[in-house]
Design a protein around this motif. Sequence first.
Motif, short mmCIF file in Angstrom:
data_model
loop_
_atom_site.label_atom_id
_atom_site.label_comp_id
_atom_site.label_asym_id
_atom_site.label_seq_id
_atom_site.Cartn_x
_atom_site.Cartn_y
_atom_site.Cartn_z
N LEU A 30 33.67 -31.56 -7.58
CA LEU A 30 33.33 -32.62 -6.62
C LEU A 30 33.51 -34.03 -7.20
O LEU A 30 34.12 -34.88 -6.54
N PRO A 31 33.05 -34.32 -8.42
CA PRO A 31 33.32 -35.66 -8.95
C PRO A 31 34.82 -35.94 -9.11
O PRO A 31 35.26 -37.07 -8.94
N ARG A 32 35.60 -34.91 -9.40
CA ARG A 32 37.06 -35.09 -9.50
C ARG A 32 37.62 -35.45 -8.13
O ARG A 32 38.49 -36.31 -8.02
N LEU A 33 37.14 -34.82 -7.07
CA LEU A 33 37.56 -35.21 -5.72
C LEU A 33 37.18 -36.66 -5.44
O LEU A 33 37.94 -37.40 -4.82
N PHE A 34 35.99 -37.06 -5.91
CA PHE A 34 35.56 -38.44 -5.71
C PHE A 34 36.49 -39.42 -6.42
O PHE A 34 36.73 -40.52 -5.92
N VAL A 35 37.00 -39.04 -7.60
CA VAL A 35 37.95 -39.89 -8.32
C VAL A 35 39.15 -40.16 -7.43
O VAL A 35 39.55 -41.31 -7.21
N TYR A 36 39.74 -39.09 -6.90
CA TYR A 36 40.94 -39.23 -6.07
C TYR A 36 40.61 -39.95 -4.76
O TYR A 36 41.40 -40.76 -4.28
N THR A 102 20.18 -30.14 -11.18
CA THR A 102 19.80 -30.16 -9.76
C THR A 102 19.75 -31.59 -9.25
O THR A 102 20.23 -31.88 -8.15
N TRP A 103 19.19 -32.50 -10.05
CA TRP A 103 19.19 -33.92 -9.68
C TRP A 103 20.63 -34.40 -9.51
O TRP A 103 20.95 -35.09 -8.54
N PHE A 104 21.52 -34.05 -10.45
CA PHE A 104 22.93 -34.46 -10.39
C PHE A 104 23.60 -33.93 -9.13
O PHE A 104 24.36 -34.64 -8.46
N HIS A 105 23.30 -32.69 -8.77
CA HIS A 105 23.83 -32.08 -7.55
C HIS A 105 23.46 -32.95 -6.34
O HIS A 105 24.31 -33.26 -5.51
N HIS A 106 22.20 -33.34 -6.26
CA HIS A 106 21.75 -34.14 -5.12
C HIS A 106 22.33 -35.56 -5.18
O HIS A 106 22.65 -36.13 -4.14
N TRP A 107 22.49 -36.11 -6.38
CA TRP A 107 23.13 -37.41 -6.53
C TRP A 107 24.55 -37.37 -5.98
O TRP A 107 24.98 -38.28 -5.28
N ARG A 128 35.05 -40.54 -13.10
CA ARG A 128 35.61 -39.82 -14.26
C ARG A 128 34.56 -39.69 -15.37
O ARG A 128 34.42 -38.64 -15.97
N LEU A 129 33.87 -40.78 -15.62
CA LEU A 129 32.83 -40.76 -16.66
C LEU A 129 31.67 -39.85 -16.28
O LEU A 129 31.18 -39.08 -17.10
N ILE A 130 31.24 -39.95 -15.05
CA ILE A 130 30.09 -39.17 -14.58
C ILE A 130 30.42 -37.67 -14.55
O ILE A 130 29.53 -36.83 -14.62
N PRO A 134 27.86 -32.88 -16.17
CA PRO A 134 27.62 -31.44 -16.09
C PRO A 134 28.07 -30.68 -17.34
O PRO A 134 27.49 -29.64 -17.68
N THR A 135 29.07 -31.19 -18.04
CA THR A 135 29.51 -30.53 -19.27
C THR A 135 28.42 -30.59 -20.33
O THR A 135 28.10 -29.59 -20.97
N VAL A 136 27.84 -31.76 -20.50
CA VAL A 136 26.75 -31.93 -21.48
C VAL A 136 25.57 -31.04 -21.10
O VAL A 136 24.99 -30.35 -21.95
#
Length: 149
Positions: A30-36, A102-107, A128-130, A134-136
């Motif tokens: 989802l964050p990758r989709l947001f990048v594009y 879970t917080w990140f999911h809702h963000w 891209r940074l954000i 999830p990896t960390v």
Amino acid sequence: MQDFLIGLYPWTKAFHIMSVIAWMAGIFYLPRLFVYHAEQSVAGDSHDEIFQTMELKLFRVIMNPAMIATWIFGLMLIFTPGIVDWSAIWPYTKGAGILTMTWFHHWLGYRRKDFLKGQNTLSGRHYRLINEVPTVLMVIIVLSVVVRF
């Protein structure tokens, strides 16, 4: 009830792992989709509509059910006798990682709504940074469970 959970343990563990994989796939994508979306679209154009559809389906059809399943099966594992050693540190580090995930999911859900309203203010670089969050969190969660420090 405890005997029931002990009998279900292999199934619960398997379904927990599968739901985590599905949830993480969405949280990574989802964050990758947001990048594009942020870099290749303007509110109201045809790309905007396509990105919004993709983001909605990913969030509502894959990520939300996978997150809910992850929580349900995870709680079942917690209540299965002999699985969690509450005197160790690992359940707490894993729990902190899960709550943050879970917080990140809702963000991400709120950011999706920003795109929907045409009010996204974050850049592709920001997303891209954000996308590393999830990896960390995954590293913390997996090391907590496997290494059990």
